[in-house]
Design an enzyme around this catalytic site. Structure first.
Site, PDB file in Angstrom:
ATOM      1  N   ASP A  12       0.861  -1.185   0.000  1.00 46.58           N
ATOM      2  CA  ASP A  12       0.000   0.000   0.000  1.00 46.58           C
ATOM      3  C   ASP A  12       0.896   1.234   0.000  1.00 46.58           C
ATOM      4  O   ASP A  12       1.777   1.375   0.842  1.00 46.58           O
ATOM      5  CB  ASP A  12      -0.887  -0.041   1.260  1.00 46.58           C
ATOM      6  CG  ASP A  12      -1.995   0.987   1.221  1.00 46.58           C
ATOM      7  OD1 ASP A  12      -2.100   1.724   0.210  1.00 46.58           O
ATOM      8  OD2 ASP A  12      -2.757   1.060   2.198  1.00 46.58           O
ATOM      9  N   ASP A 106      -3.421   2.409  -5.636  1.00 43.03           N
ATOM     10  CA  ASP A 106      -2.163   2.407  -4.873  1.00 43.03           C
ATOM     11  C   ASP A 106      -2.012   1.207  -3.948  1.00 43.03           C
ATOM     12  O   ASP A 106      -1.269   1.264  -2.969  1.00 43.03           O
ATOM     13  CB  ASP A 106      -2.047   3.702  -4.068  1.00 43.03           C
ATOM     14  CG  ASP A 106      -2.895   3.691  -2.818  1.00 43.03           C
ATOM     15  OD1 ASP A 106      -4.002   3.117  -2.865  1.00 43.03           O
ATOM     16  OD2 ASP A 106      -2.460   4.236  -1.799  1.00 43.03           O
ATOM     17  N   GLU A 107      -2.681   0.104  -4.290  1.00 43.97           N
ATOM     18  CA  GLU A 107      -2.735  -1.011  -3.351  1.00 43.97           C
ATOM     19  C   GLU A 107      -2.907  -2.324  -4.106  1.00 43.97           C
ATOM     20  O   GLU A 107      -3.669  -2.363  -5.075  1.00 43.97           O
ATOM     21  CB  GLU A 107      -3.993  -0.773  -2.520  1.00 43.97           C
ATOM     22  CG  GLU A 107      -4.021  -1.230  -1.128  1.00 43.97           C
ATOM     23  CD  GLU A 107      -5.427  -0.990  -0.582  1.00 43.97           C
ATOM     24  OE1 GLU A 107      -5.953  -1.905   0.028  1.00 43.97           O
ATOM     25  OE2 GLU A 107      -5.991   0.099  -0.805  1.00 43.97           O
TER      26      GLU A 107
HETATM   27 MG   LIG Z   1      -2.516   3.937   0.339  1.00 41.72          MG
END
Ligand SMILES: [Mg+2]
Length: 394
Positions: A12, A106-107
């Protein structure tokens, strides 16, 4: 390290949008930066750790954020730019494993169960991913490593910012125990409040509730709460490839009421879908039936198969089961559709459990291959699908 253990890494990015903005404007480094507002309905989408330190949180109204941190630099969301960086980040994951499940920009979850021979301990893989992400994008990531998605996700939260937390299979229960229940998967505000009313605030406290009590109170979610609180999570990492589907549908020139005719159409559609699956080297684990009635009301019904298939007869028989859960035959239909989802690499097919299964499967494979090659040469209508032959006998 046992081979059959799952090793999942959850990566993350830290304060992703804000980090990208700071990367592009180095003069902002060390300052409280807020990304949001504008088209994003006036809420904070991302805040640098400096802004967080002053009480700014994601999803907080921008007006509120400005009050708690008036000196913050407020920037609009530049999604295209974040997507660019996101592509670089995701490329790093695929260097280590093809089993990547992107969760958001983003993960992602990365299943590295089969990879440690090649790349070392999963914790080292997570460190290497973080290093490469930073050197190639200039943005920091955190990573959690665990035997399940649940453990990995909660470990990455604990690792923030800029760290790696490894939770071994025997450590999961102890790791989860002191955490607030709000951190568990699927526990939103409403569930959190209902649990609080029962005096349950931590995962350890949740464990005191027997399964029956949780099921009575929370229905289906109760069973999940019971399992998650014990660190039990069997959900696999699902790659993008697997979430896609292959389907065909047909809108009729006149509505269909006759069930026999509907079955006939489904047979052809199943055959088409199966052929496309074979062409792509994919097998479907899930079969989905779509019906649009004459009044344009649309429904879908699906079933997960015990084994993934690219055989038209199997797809068709799944459709017949699904057809019973519709009103086709009693209510005029204007469209029928069949699709296969949860696609798997066809070459990785499991062996039949018994000799008979294997022999029958091999026979069906042969029939399908022969049929495909004839149709490749002489066209789609050159040969009656095996499924159609079977239907005539039945
Ligand atoms: Mg994040």
């Amino acid at each position: 390290m046992a081979k059959d253990l799952s090793h999942i890494i959850h990566v993350d990015m830290d304060a992703f949008f804000a980090s990208v903005e700071i990367l592009d404007r180095p003069e902002l480094r060390g300052k409280p930066v807020i990304v949001g507002g504008g088209a994003e309905r006036g809420v904070v989408c991302s805040a640098s750790y400096e802004a967080r330190g002053r009480g700014v949180r994601s999803a907080m109204p921008v007006a509120h954020a400005r009050r708690v941190c008036p000196e913050a630099v407020l920037l609009p969301v530049r999604r295209g730019r974040y997507e660019e960086v996101s592509r670089l980040v995701h490329a790093v994951f695929y260097r280590y494993t093809p089993r990547v499940e992107p969760v958001s920009i983003d993960e992602a979850f990365c299943d590295v169960s089969g990879c440690f021979r090649l790349f070392g301990h999963p914790k080292d893989i997570a460190q290497a991913m973080r290093r490469e992400i930073f050197s190639e994008t200039g943005c920091a990531a955190s990573a959690g490593v665990g035997p399940s998605k649940l453990a990995a996700k909660m470990a990455s939260e604990a690792a923030k910012p800029g760290g790696v937390v490894y939770v071994g299979p025997e450590e999961v229960e102890d790791f989860l125990a002191p955490l607030p229940v709000s951190r568990l998967w699927g526990v939103g505000k409403a569930t959190q409040e209902r649990l609080a009313a029962l005096g349950v605030r931590t995962v350890a406290q949740l464990r005191d509730y027997p399964l029956e009590a949780l099921a009575a109170k929370f229905g289906k979610q109760g069973a999940l709460l019971y399992e998650f609180s014990r660190g039990i999570d069997t959900r696999p990492v699902v790659t993008e490839h697997e979430t896609k589907s292959i389907g065909n549908e047909e809108t009729f020139s006149r509505d269909i009421l006759d069930i026999g005719e509907a079955k006939n159409r489904l047979l052809r559609l199943s055959d088409k879908v199966a052929r496309r699956l074979r062409r792509n080297g994919l097998k479907a684990r899930c079969v989905c039936l779509k019906v649009k009635y004459a009044d344009f009301v649309q429904i879908t019904r699906n079933v997960t198969l015990e084994e993934a298939t690219w055989d038209g007869a199997v797809v068709y028989s799944a459709c017949l089961g699904l057809l019973e859960k519709t009103e086709v035959g009693a209510r005029p239909a204007r469209l029928l559709g069949v699709s296969g989802a949860q696609l798997e690499d066809g070459s990785l097919g499991r062996q039949g459990r018994f000799f008979e299964d294997t022999r029958e499967a091999a026979r069906r494979e042969q029939v399908n291959r022969a049929m495909d090659s004839i149709r490749d040469r002489f066209g789609e209508k050159s040969i009656l699908p095996a499924a159609l032959t079977q239907d005539k006998e039945g």
